[in-house]
Scaffold this active site. Structure first.
Site, PDB file in Angstrom:
ATOM      1  CG  ASP A 266      -1.739   1.190   1.458  1.00 17.32           C
ATOM      2  OD1 ASP A 266      -1.882   1.992   0.522  1.00 17.32           O
ATOM      3  OD2 ASP A 266      -2.271   1.337   2.575  1.00 17.32           O
ATOM      4  CG  HIS A 440      -4.261   4.230   3.659  1.00 18.64           C
ATOM      5  ND1 HIS A 440      -4.353   3.146   2.820  1.00 18.64           N
ATOM      6  CD2 HIS A 440      -5.469   4.858   3.620  1.00 18.64           C
ATOM      7  CE1 HIS A 440      -5.562   3.123   2.290  1.00 18.64           C
ATOM      8  NE2 HIS A 440      -6.257   4.144   2.758  1.00 18.64           N
TER       9      HIS A 440
END
Length: 626
Positions: A266, A440
């Site tokens: 990610d 995130h």
């Protein structure tokens, strides 16, 4: 510099979808038949070698990476194909190919930006999957956000395949699939933390990670070329709301055991230094916000899938003596699903129906609503315009927007905030209070994962191109060989074999635009829509008699967005005469076809419009032949 075959974002080919979604071959057999023999569990929580998981913490130092052991030359190669999510936020979708079989990893949507007028959502191009439908063994989901699951309702129109994910993830996906009437096209297979399943020719291991939606996974694919690890969307939250942390110990055990041949990770926050704050910090802020607004109604808008955030809103509401109502269809559905699964814990007598909130004193009301992104028809947007039938914003209400605008939504969110202030509400958002944290990982966490995983090769995923460039730089700085760090974009394929990672061609990966349920929405349609919005349209209707080569009546000029007709009668009259003259001359010169006459009318009218107004509206001639 990491290898990159392109200097920027590739041009997307024109693709469209209609009422029944993309057309193509369908895989045969029922979902139940297709699921048999390829989804058997090999035991929950097993390590790749079949023994107990190694729980010792892996080193997170920044020293020299230990390269994963390379398979011998006889091991079959593995291919990874990226259909979306690289160079953009959303449309996450990839394929892992082993022995000619395909596993789809996530299947998401992207929300349109301002350059896509009228578009409801954007899908990956499923052409590659339709063309290879007989080779697809299933879809593996990392977590339940729509940018990873929202495309399933469209993919299942062409493929009948099972779906694997946590119970919450498949439950969230099922809501959308049920709405599309396609649940008979799939089989929902729920997996648990640490579970390892044989799907097709490879073992798939589901490793817990922390994200903004509960029960998210990193996925380890045990292949003939070693372990391919996909991080999913993740962060390293040491104080998660549910106590479920990213399992670095298991990732470290994979790195020290078979070795991780390829890491896909990610990249969303790869530009941001440091570490992402814990989700638990939002709960502290929310309790303070509620406590300091006693006697006032509090409305909180957040993502309906953000169950951890919803739990903290409920806890803050209960602590301040409030009862809770939900507003928005998806919020109600997710409340029910998460409560049923025991993920969301609601004290008795806390929930009330939205239609009963007026029976309570204002200081005892908390409403949890959808619409944190300013979506035009969402519950919060309708409240801001006074059109929500369940709740009208009143003087002294407090509205908390517990989310950060997705890139492209800033303007919409700003307009909603303005309208809420016009109605006398106080608005609390990330610019004034810490009512949101990202789900995130930032640079510190990304470095930690790279240090623990020690991958032999690396491809950054999930992010805009600049995010992936920064992530590639991080990987090289952590010891991944430069030649084994590859920057990919949508449509790229890579091959993993005994020589390492290399590029392996491209597949179709353009944008598929969805506008309602019908229509051919491609780049040409969007270009016309933007032209209409920017310059307007001028239509001319003329009736001609080809036998006498005359015009039966003066051409009629209609316009929208070019000039205001009542104030431009002289200009419109001149336009009618110019078109009449052009048509007459064309017929004298031998034109006897409506299409040819249309071109003459468009050319003449376009020249006049350009000369007189320096504008370029769309010119639409309509020639009627008698």
């Amino acid at each position: 510099m990491a290898e990159s075959k392109k200097s920027g974002r590739k041009e997307k080919p024109t693709v469209s979808t209609g009422a029944n979604g993309p057309k193509g071959s369908r895989s045969k057999g029922s979902p139940q038949q297709q699921g048999r023999g390829r989804g058997q569990s090999t035991g929950r929580g097993q390590s790749t070698g079949g023994g107990q998981q190694k729980k010792a913490a892996a080193s997170t130092g920044g020293g020299q990476q230990k390269s994963a052991a390379r398979p011998t030359g006889g091991a079959r190669p593995v291919r990874v194909v990226f259909l979306g999510g690289l160079g953009e936020i959303g449309r996450n979708c990839a394929c892992i190919e082993v022995d000619g079989r395909i596993l789809v990893l996530d299947c998401g949507i992207m929300f349109p930006d301002q350059d896509m007028p009228g578009v409801d959502l954007v899908l990956p191009d499923f052409s590659y999957l339709r063309e290879n439908a007989e080779r697809v063994d299933g879809v593996v989901l990392t977590h339940g956000h729509e940018d990873h699951t929202g495309g399933l309702a469209f993919l299942l129109r062409d493929l009948s395949i099972p779906i694997y994910g946590s119970e919450l993830t498949v439950g969230l996906a099922r809501n959308r699939i049920d709405e599309a009437g396609l649940s008979d096209r799939t089989e929902y297979i729920a997996v648990t933390d640490g579970e390892r399943r044989r799907i097709g020719p490879c073992d798939v291991e589901f490793i817990p990670v922390t994200h903004s939606v509960p029960n998210a996974f990193a996925i380890a694919f045990h292949t003939p070329q070693g372990v391919i690890l996909h991080s999913g969307d993740f962060k390293l939250d040491l104080q998660p709301v549910d106590g479920r942390r990213t399992d670095l110990a298991r990732i470290g055990a994979l790195a020290e055991g078979p070795g991780i041949a390829l890491l896909l990770s990610d990249s969303t926050n790869a530009e941001e230094p440091g570490f992402t704050a814990s989700e638990s910090t939002v709960g502290v802020t929310l309790r303070r916000v509620f406590a300091t607004r006693s006697g006032r109604r509090v409305i909180v808008a957040c993502f309906a899938s953000h169950i951890h955030r919803i739990q903290q809103v409920v806890d803050a509401a209960v602590a301040s003596g409030r009862r809770v109502a939900t507003l928005g269809r998806s919020m109600g559905k997710n409340f029910e699903l998460a409560t049923r699964l025991g993920i969301l814990k609601i004290p008795d007598n806390t929930l009330i129906d939205i239609q009963d909130i007026d029976t309570l004193p204002r200081g005892q009301v908390c409403v949890i609503s959808t619409g944190s992104q300013g979506e035009p028809m969402s519950a919060l947007s309708l409240m801001a315009t006074g059109d929500n039938k369940w709740l009208r914003i009143e003087e002294n209400d407090a509205v908390v927007i517990s989310a950060h605008p997705i890139p492209g939504n800033e303007w919409s969110v700003g307009m909603v905030i303005d309208e809420l202030y016009r109605r006398g509400a106080e608005v609390v958002h990330t610019g004034s209070e810490a009512v949101h944290v990202s789900g995130h990982a930032r640079q510190g966490e990304l470095r930690t994962l790279l240090s623990v995983a020690k991958p032999a090769a690396f491809v950054p995923v999930h992010g805009e191109f600049r995010h992936m460039v920064h992530h590639a730089d991080l990987a090289r700085s952590m010891g991944v060989p430069s030649k084994q760090v590859i920057l990919c974009e949508d449509g790229d394929a890579v091959m993993l074999d005994h020589n390492g990672l290399r590029r392996d061609g491209e597949v179709p990966a353009g944008y598929v635009y969805v506008d309602g349920t019908v229509g051919d929405i491609g780049h040409g349609v969007l270009r016309d829509r933007k032209l209409l919005a920017e310059e307007g349209v001028v239509m001319v209707v003329a009736t001609v008699d080809l036998r006498t080569r005359t015009i039966s009546a003066a051409p009629q000029i209609a316009t929208k967005g070019w000039v205001h007709a009542p104030e431009a009668e002289e200009l419109l009259g001149e336009a009618s005469k110019v078109v009449a003259d052009a048509l007459t001359q064309a017929m004298v010169d031998g034109a006897h076809d409506a299409e040819v006459l249309s071109r003459h009318a468009r050319k003449a009218l376009g020249k006049l419009v350009g000369d007189r107004t320096r504008r370029r509206p769309m010119i639409v001639p309509v020639i009627l032949v008698v």
